[in-house]
Design a protein around this motif. Structure first.
Motif, PDB file in Angstrom:
ATOM      1  N   HIS A  31      10.640   1.408   4.948  1.00  0.00           N
ATOM      2  CA  HIS A  31      11.271   2.420   4.094  1.00  0.00           C
ATOM      3  C   HIS A  31      10.501   3.722   4.227  1.00  0.00           C
ATOM      4  O   HIS A  31       9.347   3.735   4.666  1.00  0.00           O
ATOM      5  CB  HIS A  31      11.283   1.980   2.624  1.00  0.00           C
ATOM      6  N   LEU A  32      11.129   4.808   3.791  1.00  0.00           N
ATOM      7  CA  LEU A  32      10.532   6.133   3.936  1.00  0.00           C
ATOM      8  C   LEU A  32      10.211   6.757   2.581  1.00  0.00           C
ATOM      9  O   LEU A  32      10.908   6.530   1.591  1.00  0.00           O
ATOM     10  CB  LEU A  32      11.480   7.055   4.709  1.00  0.00           C
ATOM     11  N   ARG A  33       9.140   7.557   2.571  1.00  0.00           N
ATOM     12  CA  ARG A  33       8.688   8.289   1.397  1.00  0.00           C
ATOM     13  C   ARG A  33       8.460   9.744   1.792  1.00  0.00           C
ATOM     14  O   ARG A  33       8.046  10.028   2.906  1.00  0.00           O
ATOM     15  CB  ARG A  33       7.389   7.699   0.845  1.00  0.00           C
ATOM     16  N   ARG A  34       8.680  10.650   0.843  1.00  0.00           N
ATOM     17  CA  ARG A  34       8.561  12.087   1.101  1.00  0.00           C
ATOM     18  C   ARG A  34       7.495  12.691   0.200  1.00  0.00           C
ATOM     19  O   ARG A  34       7.513  12.492  -1.018  1.00  0.00           O
ATOM     20  CB  ARG A  34       9.913  12.727   0.823  1.00  0.00           C
ATOM     21  N   ASP A  45       4.255   1.493   2.246  1.00  0.00           N
ATOM     22  CA  ASP A  45       3.157   0.549   2.407  1.00  0.00           C
ATOM     23  C   ASP A  45       3.590  -0.816   2.932  1.00  0.00           C
ATOM     24  O   ASP A  45       2.749  -1.592   3.363  1.00  0.00           O
ATOM     25  CB  ASP A  45       2.384   0.383   1.097  1.00  0.00           C
ATOM     26  N   ASP A  46       4.878  -1.129   2.908  1.00  0.00           N
ATOM     27  CA  ASP A  46       5.357  -2.354   3.542  1.00  0.00           C
ATOM     28  C   ASP A  46       5.487  -2.183   5.048  1.00  0.00           C
ATOM     29  O   ASP A  46       5.627  -3.158   5.778  1.00  0.00           O
ATOM     30  CB  ASP A  46       6.713  -2.777   2.963  1.00  0.00           C
ATOM     31  N   SER A  47       5.462  -0.953   5.519  1.00  0.00           N
ATOM     32  CA  SER A  47       5.542  -0.654   6.948  1.00  0.00           C
ATOM     33  C   SER A  47       4.182  -0.885   7.590  1.00  0.00           C
ATOM     34  O   SER A  47       3.146  -0.816   6.921  1.00  0.00           O
ATOM     35  CB  SER A  47       5.960   0.797   7.163  1.00  0.00           C
ATOM     36  N   LEU A  48       4.182  -1.118   8.878  1.00  0.00           N
ATOM     37  CA  LEU A  48       2.918  -1.366   9.575  1.00  0.00           C
ATOM     38  C   LEU A  48       1.985  -0.174   9.517  1.00  0.00           C
ATOM     39  O   LEU A  48       0.778  -0.322   9.353  1.00  0.00           O
ATOM     40  CB  LEU A  48       3.190  -1.759  11.028  1.00  0.00           C
ATOM     41  N   GLY A  49       2.529   1.042   9.632  1.00  0.00           N
ATOM     42  CA  GLY A  49       1.692   2.235   9.675  1.00  0.00           C
ATOM     43  C   GLY A  49       1.198   2.735   8.339  1.00  0.00           C
ATOM     44  O   GLY A  49       0.167   3.393   8.269  1.00  0.00           O
ATOM     45  N   GLN A  50       1.919   2.476   7.272  1.00  0.00           N
ATOM     46  CA  GLN A  50       1.559   2.949   5.932  1.00  0.00           C
ATOM     47  C   GLN A  50       1.208   4.441   5.943  1.00  0.00           C
ATOM     48  O   GLN A  50       0.259   4.899   5.329  1.00  0.00           O
ATOM     49  CB  GLN A  50       0.421   2.125   5.342  1.00  0.00           C
ATOM     50  N   HIS A  51       2.031   5.225   6.655  1.00  0.00           N
ATOM     51  CA  HIS A  51       1.706   6.631   6.869  1.00  0.00           C
ATOM     52  C   HIS A  51       1.863   7.512   5.641  1.00  0.00           C
ATOM     53  O   HIS A  51       1.212   8.557   5.551  1.00  0.00           O
ATOM     54  CB  HIS A  51       2.529   7.172   8.039  1.00  0.00           C
ATOM     55  N   SER A  52       2.691   7.135   4.685  1.00  0.00           N
ATOM     56  CA  SER A  52       2.815   7.939   3.479  1.00  0.00           C
ATOM     57  C   SER A  52       1.517   7.907   2.669  1.00  0.00           C
ATOM     58  O   SER A  52       1.019   8.946   2.239  1.00  0.00           O
ATOM     59  CB  SER A  52       3.986   7.447   2.627  1.00  0.00           C
ATOM     60  N   THR A  53       0.963   6.722   2.495  1.00  0.00           N
ATOM     61  CA  THR A  53      -0.313   6.591   1.787  1.00  0.00           C
ATOM     62  C   THR A  53      -1.422   7.290   2.559  1.00  0.00           C
ATOM     63  O   THR A  53      -2.269   7.971   1.962  1.00  0.00           O
ATOM     64  CB  THR A  53      -0.655   5.114   1.555  1.00  0.00           C
ATOM     65  N   ALA A  54      -1.435   7.145   3.874  1.00  0.00           N
ATOM     66  CA  ALA A  54      -2.453   7.807   4.693  1.00  0.00           C
ATOM     67  C   ALA A  54      -2.360   9.328   4.538  1.00  0.00           C
ATOM     68  O   ALA A  54      -3.393  10.008   4.440  1.00  0.00           O
ATOM     69  CB  ALA A  54      -2.297   7.405   6.154  1.00  0.00           C
ATOM     70  N   HIS A  55      -1.150   9.851   4.499  1.00  0.00           N
ATOM     71  CA  HIS A  55      -0.969  11.296   4.297  1.00  0.00           C
ATOM     72  C   HIS A  55      -1.522  11.724   2.939  1.00  0.00           C
ATOM     73  O   HIS A  55      -2.223  12.738   2.838  1.00  0.00           O
ATOM     74  CB  HIS A  55       0.515  11.674   4.409  1.00  0.00           C
TER      75      HIS A  55
END
Length: 122
Positions: A31-34, A45-55
């Motif tokens: 899923h995507l977060r903005r 955070d369910d995604s492998l990259g967890q890029h929203s939290t990292a950002h």
């Protein structure tokens, strides 16, 4: 949050229709977060990259909004809770035709097994 302008810039549009980092890597997301401050679209955070939290951690932009069709909730990483937020600049989600998980053309056939294995590993 004491003052809205400290954590949100409602006039800033989203960075695109998919996770910035996953797009660069040719990867997929759940899923995507903005980001409510700069518009960065990252994966959940369910995604492998967890890029929203990292950002949020790297930028200090601690408030996100769901970027899924039909969802309008906000999350404050600093307070670790859901919060109310304003209407952000359009669009308010990725295109409804875009799959979640997705994008469909990069989604592995065994994506559910991959996520379950990752969750089991902690």
């Amino acid at each position: 949050m004491s003052e809205q302008s400290e954590w949100v810039r409602a006039e800033v549009g989203p960075s695109g229709t998919g996770c910035v980092e996953c797009e660069e890597l040719g990867d997929w997301w759940v899923h995507l977060r903005r980001c409510a401050y700069c518009g960065h679209v990252g994966c959940c955070d369910d995604s492998l990259g967890q890029h929203s939290t990292a950002h949020a951690r790297s930028s200090g932009h601690l408030v996100i909004q769901s970027y899924e069709p039909g969802e309008d909730w906000f999350w404050d990483f600093g307070a670790d809770e859901m919060i109310e937020g304003p209407q952000l600049a359009a669009p308010d989600s990725h295109p409804e035709s875009q799959s979640a998980p997705g994008p469909a053309d990069r989604l592995p056939a065994d994506w559910q097994r991959i996520l379950m294995r990752r969750r089991a590993q902690g």
